[in-house]
Design a protein around this motif. Structure first.
Motif, mmCIF file in Angstrom:
data_model
loop_
_atom_site.group_PDB
_atom_site.id
_atom_site.type_symbol
_atom_site.label_atom_id
_atom_site.label_comp_id
_atom_site.label_asym_id
_atom_site.label_seq_id
_atom_site.Cartn_x
_atom_site.Cartn_y
_atom_site.Cartn_z
ATOM 1 N N GLU A 59 -0.332 1.635 6.192
ATOM 2 C CA GLU A 59 0.348 1.544 7.484
ATOM 3 C C GLU A 59 1.830 1.323 7.209
ATOM 4 O O GLU A 59 2.231 1.222 6.059
ATOM 5 C CB GLU A 59 -0.202 0.366 8.290
ATOM 6 C CG GLU A 59 -1.652 0.540 8.682
ATOM 7 C CD GLU A 59 -2.188 -0.673 9.409
ATOM 8 O OE1 GLU A 59 -1.499 -1.703 9.419
ATOM 9 O OE2 GLU A 59 -3.289 -0.572 9.957
ATOM 10 N N GLY A 60 2.595 1.236 8.284
ATOM 11 C CA GLY A 60 4.009 0.973 8.059
ATOM 12 C C GLY A 60 4.825 1.188 9.305
ATOM 13 O O GLY A 60 4.290 1.459 10.375
ATOM 14 N N GLY A 61 6.142 1.054 9.156
ATOM 15 C CA GLY A 61 7.059 1.299 10.263
ATOM 16 C C GLY A 61 7.193 2.797 10.493
ATOM 17 O O GLY A 61 7.082 3.580 9.562
ATOM 18 N N ILE A 75 -3.790 8.647 4.366
ATOM 19 C CA ILE A 75 -4.311 8.266 5.688
ATOM 20 C C ILE A 75 -3.457 7.178 6.310
ATOM 21 O O ILE A 75 -3.121 6.195 5.646
ATOM 22 C CB ILE A 75 -5.768 7.747 5.559
ATOM 23 C CG1 ILE A 75 -6.670 8.818 4.942
ATOM 24 C CG2 ILE A 75 -6.303 7.308 6.921
ATOM 25 C CD1 ILE A 75 -8.114 8.383 4.773
ATOM 26 N N GLY A 76 -3.109 7.349 7.586
ATOM 27 C CA GLY A 76 -2.373 6.291 8.276
ATOM 28 C C GLY A 76 -1.790 6.800 9.575
ATOM 29 O O GLY A 76 -1.814 8.002 9.852
ATOM 30 N N PRO A 77 -1.255 5.882 10.377
ATOM 31 C CA PRO A 77 -0.714 6.266 11.694
ATOM 32 C C PRO A 77 0.495 7.205 11.566
ATOM 33 O O PRO A 77 1.074 7.328 10.486
ATOM 34 C CB PRO A 77 -0.308 4.922 12.319
ATOM 35 C CG PRO A 77 -0.256 3.947 11.209
ATOM 36 C CD PRO A 77 -1.160 4.428 10.134
ATOM 37 N N PRO A 78 0.872 7.868 12.671
ATOM 38 C CA PRO A 78 1.986 8.827 12.616
ATOM 39 C C PRO A 78 3.315 8.156 12.246
ATOM 40 O O PRO A 78 3.522 6.989 12.557
ATOM 41 C CB PRO A 78 2.061 9.358 14.055
ATOM 42 C CG PRO A 78 0.781 8.992 14.701
ATOM 43 C CD PRO A 78 0.270 7.772 14.001
ATOM 44 N N THR A 98 -3.024 15.106 4.729
ATOM 45 C CA THR A 98 -2.572 13.925 5.461
ATOM 46 C C THR A 98 -3.395 13.870 6.743
ATOM 47 O O THR A 98 -3.794 14.904 7.285
ATOM 48 C CB THR A 98 -1.076 13.971 5.856
ATOM 49 O OG1 THR A 98 -0.912 14.840 6.983
ATOM 50 C CG2 THR A 98 -0.202 14.454 4.708
ATOM 51 N N THR A 99 -3.654 12.675 7.213
ATOM 52 C CA THR A 99 -4.410 12.534 8.466
ATOM 53 C C THR A 99 -4.105 11.201 9.135
ATOM 54 O O THR A 99 -3.806 10.203 8.459
ATOM 55 C CB THR A 99 -5.922 12.676 8.242
ATOM 56 O OG1 THR A 99 -6.593 12.535 9.505
ATOM 57 C CG2 THR A 99 -6.466 11.628 7.274
ATOM 58 N N ASN A 100 -4.142 11.216 10.473
ATOM 59 C CA ASN A 100 -3.965 9.976 11.236
ATOM 60 C C ASN A 100 -5.288 9.243 11.429
ATOM 61 O O ASN A 100 -5.307 8.155 11.996
ATOM 62 C CB ASN A 100 -3.414 10.293 12.636
ATOM 63 C CG ASN A 100 -2.050 10.933 12.592
ATOM 64 O OD1 ASN A 100 -1.325 10.801 11.603
ATOM 65 N ND2 ASN A 100 -1.688 11.641 13.640
ATOM 66 N N LYS A 146 0.830 -1.216 0.000
ATOM 67 C CA LYS A 146 0.000 0.000 0.000
ATOM 68 C C LYS A 146 0.863 1.263 0.000
ATOM 69 O O LYS A 146 0.493 2.276 -0.590
ATOM 70 C CB LYS A 146 -0.944 0.003 1.205
ATOM 71 C CG LYS A 146 -2.103 -0.949 1.031
ATOM 72 C CD LYS A 146 -3.063 -0.859 2.198
ATOM 73 C CE LYS A 146 -4.276 -1.735 1.970
ATOM 74 N NZ LYS A 146 -5.156 -1.739 3.154
ATOM 75 N N LEU A 147 1.993 1.186 0.692
ATOM 76 C CA LEU A 147 2.918 2.324 0.706
ATOM 77 C C LEU A 147 3.496 2.539 -0.696
ATOM 78 O O LEU A 147 3.575 3.673 -1.184
ATOM 79 C CB LEU A 147 4.028 2.080 1.728
ATOM 80 C CG LEU A 147 5.096 3.158 1.877
ATOM 81 C CD1 LEU A 147 4.489 4.503 2.251
ATOM 82 C CD2 LEU A 147 6.127 2.748 2.926
ATOM 83 N N HIS A 148 3.875 1.432 -1.364
ATOM 84 C CA HIS A 148 4.366 1.521 -2.742
ATOM 85 C C HIS A 148 3.312 2.170 -3.637
ATOM 86 O O HIS A 148 3.626 3.044 -4.444
ATOM 87 C CB HIS A 148 4.714 0.123 -3.287
ATOM 88 C CG HIS A 148 6.081 -0.337 -2.913
ATOM 89 N ND1 HIS A 148 7.126 -0.381 -3.796
ATOM 90 C CD2 HIS A 148 6.575 -0.767 -1.722
ATOM 91 C CE1 HIS A 148 8.209 -0.816 -3.176
ATOM 92 N NE2 HIS A 148 7.902 -1.071 -1.921
#
Ligand SMILES: [Zn+2]
Length: 297
Positions: free
Chosen positions: A216-218, A82-85, A180-182, A57-59
């Protein structure tokens, strides 16, 4: 120091007659970049220096951002990341903004949403003597606007009205925006859902005016020095195991949510108020925006 090519006139003779000298174009780009309000920590972000690791999804989000930047300003829709910080949303947004400025000489603008609202509120301060519209006009009129961390501000009627004014104006003028949003698209009863955080009007506009990408991601900010892409994959895996669902909302909102009747009443009154406001918004010029002063405190 004067330019050897044009002797400081800003013009030179090219194949098709008079054309702008590179020194003039460079000075325009520098000025646009200075005016874009990009935070120093992101000032070198590009799409190419984004650190990737196996994360589909990041790609996809990065590919979409690359396409957007290449096509700009011929872009029908903006982007909503959209995704976590810490997973690189702001890096991607700024990278696109910088490319639009550097390659297309776009009038670009970056604002953290909380900063923007704070600045608009401050216009009420008689010492500052800035008019609300002096802040709002560039935000509404930028060729490309990044609104970072949408939904981070505590929801209130004033916040919603102000953000709706900005978002609707840009939508009507067909000016692309990168958000952008968390906060994710969760069930509507969830107080941490994007719809509850930003209000249903902005939420539905977002889906109309943006390609919405959730990933999502690291957390890049958790990376130790001298680490690499594989460490990000590890961090991502660890996050997934540790966090089933992020609990971002504090006590009262959750309490409201857990009492069934209360949440229905809340929902009803919110819907009624929203319908009233939506009627007024049919024509953006008739928006009864209360102005910066209403957002004090
Ligand atoms: Zn020159």
């Amino acid at each position: 120091m004067s330019c050897d090519v044009c002797n400081g006139t800003g013009w030179k003779v090219g194949e098709r007659g008079a054309e702008r000298c590179h020194c003039w174009l460079d000075s325009v780009t520098t000025r646009l970049m200075d005016e874009a309000r990009i935070p120093p920590r992101y000032s070198r972000c590009t799409i190419d220096n984004f650190v990737l690791y196996p994360n589909e999804k990041l790609h996809n989000a990065l590919t979409q951002a690359r396409k957007f930047a290449a096509a700009f300003p011929a872009t029908a829709k903006g982007l909503c990341l959209i995704g976590p910080p810490g997973i690189g949303k702001t890096h991607i947004a700024v990278a696109v903004l910088r490319q639009a400025i550097l390659e297309k000489r776009a009038r670009g603008l970056f604002y953290d949403v909380r900063d923007l609202l704070r600045v608009i509120r401050s216009t009420y301060n008689p010492v500052v003597r800035t008019a609300e519209m002096d802040i709002l006009r560039p935000v509404m009129e930028a060729d490309l606007l990044v609104l970072d961390d949408l939904g981070a501000e505590k929801p209130s009627e004033w916040v919603e009205e102000t953000m709706t004014l900005i978002v609707n104006t840009r939508y009507n003028e067909k000016r692309p925006t990168i958000f952008t949003t968390n906060y994710e698209d969760l069930e509507e009863t969830n107080m941490d859902s994007l719809k509850v955080r930003v209000g249903f009007r902005i939420h539905s506009r977002l889906h109309e005016m943006c390609d919405v990408m959730s990933f999502e991601g690291g957390d890049y900010r958790m990376l130790p020095p001298n680490s690499g892409p594989s460490d990000l994959a590890t961090l991502w895996q660890r996050n997934k195991e540790r966090l089933p669902l992020p609990a971002r909302t504090r006590g009262p909102a959750r309490a409201q949510l857990s009492s069934g009747a209360g949440s229905n009443m809340l929902q009803d009154s919110q819907n009624r108020a929203a319908t009233e406001r939506a009627k007024r918004l049919a024509d953006p010029r008739e928006l009864k925006w209360p102005g910066g002063k209403a957002g004090r405190g």
